[in-house]
Design an enzyme around this catalytic site. Structure first.
Site, PDB file in Angstrom:
ATOM      1  N   ARG A 268      30.558  20.660 -33.665  1.00 50.59           N
ATOM      2  CA  ARG A 268      29.835  19.564 -34.299  1.00 50.59           C
ATOM      3  C   ARG A 268      28.349  19.885 -34.239  1.00 50.59           C
ATOM      4  O   ARG A 268      27.910  20.673 -33.399  1.00 50.59           O
ATOM      5  CB  ARG A 268      30.121  18.235 -33.595  1.00 50.59           C
ATOM      6  CG  ARG A 268      31.599  17.841 -33.584  1.00 50.59           C
ATOM      7  CD  ARG A 268      31.806  16.569 -32.772  1.00 50.59           C
ATOM      8  NE  ARG A 268      33.199  16.134 -32.775  1.00 50.59           N
ATOM      9  CZ  ARG A 268      34.103  16.492 -31.859  1.00 50.59           C
ATOM     10  NH1 ARG A 268      33.726  17.296 -30.861  1.00 50.59           N
ATOM     11  NH2 ARG A 268      35.347  16.060 -31.921  1.00 50.59           N
ATOM     12  N   LYS A 293      32.006  15.243 -27.953  1.00 50.31           N
ATOM     13  CA  LYS A 293      32.361  13.875 -28.334  1.00 50.31           C
ATOM     14  C   LYS A 293      33.362  13.314 -27.337  1.00 50.31           C
ATOM     15  O   LYS A 293      34.355  13.966 -27.005  1.00 50.31           O
ATOM     16  CB  LYS A 293      32.961  13.878 -29.747  1.00 50.31           C
ATOM     17  CG  LYS A 293      33.167  12.483 -30.326  1.00 50.31           C
ATOM     18  CD  LYS A 293      33.622  12.557 -31.767  1.00 50.31           C
ATOM     19  CE  LYS A 293      33.779  11.176 -32.383  1.00 50.31           C
ATOM     20  NZ  LYS A 293      34.227  11.242 -33.789  1.00 50.31           N
ATOM     21  N   HIS A 400      28.991  19.451 -41.057  1.00 45.12           N
ATOM     22  CA  HIS A 400      30.391  19.197 -40.712  1.00 45.12           C
ATOM     23  C   HIS A 400      31.343  19.925 -41.650  1.00 45.12           C
ATOM     24  O   HIS A 400      32.508  20.152 -41.290  1.00 45.12           O
ATOM     25  CB  HIS A 400      30.663  17.692 -40.730  1.00 45.12           C
ATOM     26  CG  HIS A 400      31.627  17.253 -39.669  1.00 45.12           C
ATOM     27  ND1 HIS A 400      31.340  17.322 -38.321  1.00 45.12           N
ATOM     28  CD2 HIS A 400      32.893  16.767 -39.749  1.00 45.12           C
ATOM     29  CE1 HIS A 400      32.380  16.876 -37.623  1.00 45.12           C
ATOM     30  NE2 HIS A 400      33.329  16.542 -38.467  1.00 45.12           N
ATOM     31  N   ARG A 403      32.549  22.963 -39.943  1.00 40.97           N
ATOM     32  CA  ARG A 403      33.613  22.686 -38.956  1.00 40.97           C
ATOM     33  C   ARG A 403      34.958  22.526 -39.652  1.00 40.97           C
ATOM     34  O   ARG A 403      35.979  23.029 -39.185  1.00 40.97           O
ATOM     35  CB  ARG A 403      33.245  21.436 -38.164  1.00 40.97           C
ATOM     36  CG  ARG A 403      34.265  20.985 -37.124  1.00 40.97           C
ATOM     37  CD  ARG A 403      33.672  19.823 -36.331  1.00 40.97           C
ATOM     38  NE  ARG A 403      34.676  19.033 -35.636  1.00 40.97           N
ATOM     39  CZ  ARG A 403      35.107  19.285 -34.401  1.00 40.97           C
ATOM     40  NH1 ARG A 403      34.650  20.346 -33.755  1.00 40.97           N
ATOM     41  NH2 ARG A 403      35.999  18.508 -33.817  1.00 40.97           N
ATOM     42  N   HIS A 426      39.818  17.726 -30.343  1.00 35.80           N
ATOM     43  CA  HIS A 426      40.397  16.455 -30.785  1.00 35.80           C
ATOM     44  C   HIS A 426      41.272  15.868 -29.680  1.00 35.80           C
ATOM     45  O   HIS A 426      42.027  16.601 -29.026  1.00 35.80           O
ATOM     46  CB  HIS A 426      41.239  16.657 -32.043  1.00 35.80           C
ATOM     47  CG  HIS A 426      40.431  16.891 -33.274  1.00 35.80           C
ATOM     48  ND1 HIS A 426      40.948  17.431 -34.432  1.00 35.80           N
ATOM     49  CD2 HIS A 426      39.112  16.661 -33.537  1.00 35.80           C
ATOM     50  CE1 HIS A 426      39.998  17.530 -35.340  1.00 35.80           C
ATOM     51  NE2 HIS A 426      38.887  17.058 -34.824  1.00 35.80           N
ATOM     52  N   TYR A 435      43.938  18.673 -41.732  1.00 29.38           N
ATOM     53  CA  TYR A 435      43.648  19.977 -42.334  1.00 29.38           C
ATOM     54  C   TYR A 435      44.871  20.603 -42.984  1.00 29.38           C
ATOM     55  O   TYR A 435      44.736  21.586 -43.718  1.00 29.38           O
ATOM     56  CB  TYR A 435      43.059  20.914 -41.279  1.00 29.38           C
ATOM     57  CG  TYR A 435      41.747  20.416 -40.744  1.00 29.38           C
ATOM     58  CD1 TYR A 435      40.608  20.399 -41.540  1.00 29.38           C
ATOM     59  CD2 TYR A 435      41.642  19.909 -39.450  1.00 29.38           C
ATOM     60  CE1 TYR A 435      39.402  19.902 -41.064  1.00 29.38           C
ATOM     61  CE2 TYR A 435      40.438  19.418 -38.969  1.00 29.38           C
ATOM     62  CZ  TYR A 435      39.329  19.417 -39.782  1.00 29.38           C
ATOM     63  OH  TYR A 435      38.142  18.920 -39.317  1.00 29.38           O
TER      64      TYR A 435
END
Length: 453
Positions: A268, A293, A400, A403, A426, A435
């Protein structure tokens, strides 16, 4: 906007020429004083009282102004205090003059403009009386405390405080203890119907107010979940490998290296910019991402193809650090906590320096210390956008997007979804599953029995 008396403008201009040598900075100081005056007259604060400055700073923070802009505004108001005695009677709005309905947008930071609520004699009697400043100030302080207790990101506080400011304006500064579920529902409906915000924006406002009601007001809202908007399925924008190369070709140093890390490690943007020297293990070829995150750490492999560039850039960072030490700077900005109090000189140690240091030092107004921050995320985003235009890419390109491209290209290379989830950091594999929609299906369409394989 409220006009500042000419005698104050004259005295302030004389002081500016004495304290601020360059005209390019003085123009911003004049602007901040106008905004401060307008803020005080709008919310009924005394412009001559120093107690109004923290309230003004909090309002700027709600409007998503940068820390540097808030410090500059505070310095401008502090200069104003030098020319106006604190015991002088506060100026009031002339009887025939109405506050304007628009204040120009503050330059240098995207976000909401400082827009006062229209107020006239027609709605004067029916308007909700403004709450005492202490009640809402206490609400913001409690919000900050609840955020810090849970170790949420400072960005979370800025976003939540911004929505709380808009909610306060919508309810005409109704005392927080009198706020009801209907006020919250009306505000969320206003966002969707009148302002036509997106579903994600509406849900962000919902989460901010839900947190405020639960943890600050200590009340559980009623049946408000129906206001939550349903988000549409989103397919990420993905660049091809050739498009990534074209994008990098139009970037200058150090933005090209930052983009290579964004794409090569699936970072990120804030994870990339907050990298420090100790995050790199060049011997093992591993990059450790700290406090990503959700305050999570993870490791990702360093791209071998850019290892020489990383080492060359590291030497430049060492040179900058040596020059800073020779100039007597106070060190880099350290993570929040007791680390710098426990280890007095850690901010000056090489391992704690940013891998992408800012071009200029930042002065702390309170202590007059010179410290160094990392590259500003807005500058990196602008560089990526400009490079995408020069490369004539026919896609929306942002930090982003790189990414997204990282995850998609790994999926195309037959990496399993769980491995990609770990590399991206994640929490839920469902997030990573998006994805699968960016890759062409390779299944055989003709139905066959497994016995016939």
């Amino acid at each position: 906007m409220i006009q500042i008396p000419s005698e104050i403008q004259t005295d302030f201009e004389i002081l500016l020429k004495e304290k601020i040598p360059e005209e390019r900075y003085r123009v911003h100081y004049r602007k901040w004083l106008r905004y401060y005056w307008d803020f005080c007259h709008k919310y009924g604060h005394c412009a001559q009282k120093r107690e109004s400055l923290p309230l003004f700073a909090e309002k700027l923070r709600q409007k998503r102004q940068t820390d540097m802009q808030i410090r500059q505004a505070g310095h401008a108001v502090a200069l104003y205090y030098e020319i106006v005695p604190a015991d002088k009677v506060c100026h009031s709005i002339p009887e025939k003059q109405e506050p304007p309905v628009h204040v120009p947008r503050v330059s240098g930071k995207s976000g909401n403009a400082l827009v006062p609520v229209p107020f006239s004699e027609k709605n004067k009697e029916t308007a909700v009386p403004a709450a005492k400043p202490e009640s809402w100030q206490s609400a913001y302080s409690s919000l900050s405390g609840e955020i810090k207790v849970r170790h949420y990101s400072p960005k979370t506080f800025r976003v939540y405080a911004n929505w709380l400011g808009q909610f306060q304006t919508f309810t005409k500064s109704k005392p927080p203890e009198l706020l009801s579920d209907a006020d919250m529902t009306d505000f969320l409906t206003h966002l969707a119907v009148s302002r036509h915000v997106s579903a994600s924006t509406q849900n962000q406002a919902f989460n901010a107010l839900l947190f405020f009601f639960r943890h600050v007001l200590k009340r559980e809202p009623g049946e408000i979940k129906s206001v939550r908007a349903k988000r549409r399925p989103y397919i990420p924008v993905v660049l091809s490998r050739e498009e990534v190369d074209r994008l990098i070709k139009h970037l200058s140093h150090p933005y090209d290296l930052a983009v290579k890390l964004l794409y090569g490690c699936g970072l990120r943007l804030f994870e990339c910019l907050k990298l420090r020297i100790h995050c790199f293990n060049f011997d093992a070829g591993i990059l450790t991402v700290h406090d990503g995150k959700g305050q999570k750490d993870r490791t990702v492999p360093l791209p071998r193809s850019i290892m020489p560039e990383l080492l060359e850039h590291l030497e430049k960072v060492k040179e900058i650090h040596a020059q800073d030490l020779a100039a007597g700077y106070a060190g880099t900005f350290m993570p929040e906590g007791m680390l710098e109090k426990k280890y007095k000189n850690c901010a000056k140690e090489l391992i704690w320096q940013w891998f992408f240091p800012a071009i200029e030092l930042t002065e702390i107004p309170e202590t007059k210390e010179q410290r160094r921050w990392h590259l500003h995320e807005r500058h990196v985003q602008r560089a990526i956008r400009d490079a995408g235009q020069k490369a004539q890419l026919l896609k929306r390109v942002s930090a982003h997007t790189l990414r997204h491209s990282f995850a998609t290209h790994l999926l195309q290379a037959n990496y399993d979804i769980r491995t990609i989830q770990e590399l991206l950091g994640h929490s839920d594999v469902k997030t990573t599953m998006i994805y699968t929609h960016t890759v062409k299906s390779r299944t055989i369409k003709e139905t066959k029995s497994p016995l016939d394989f």
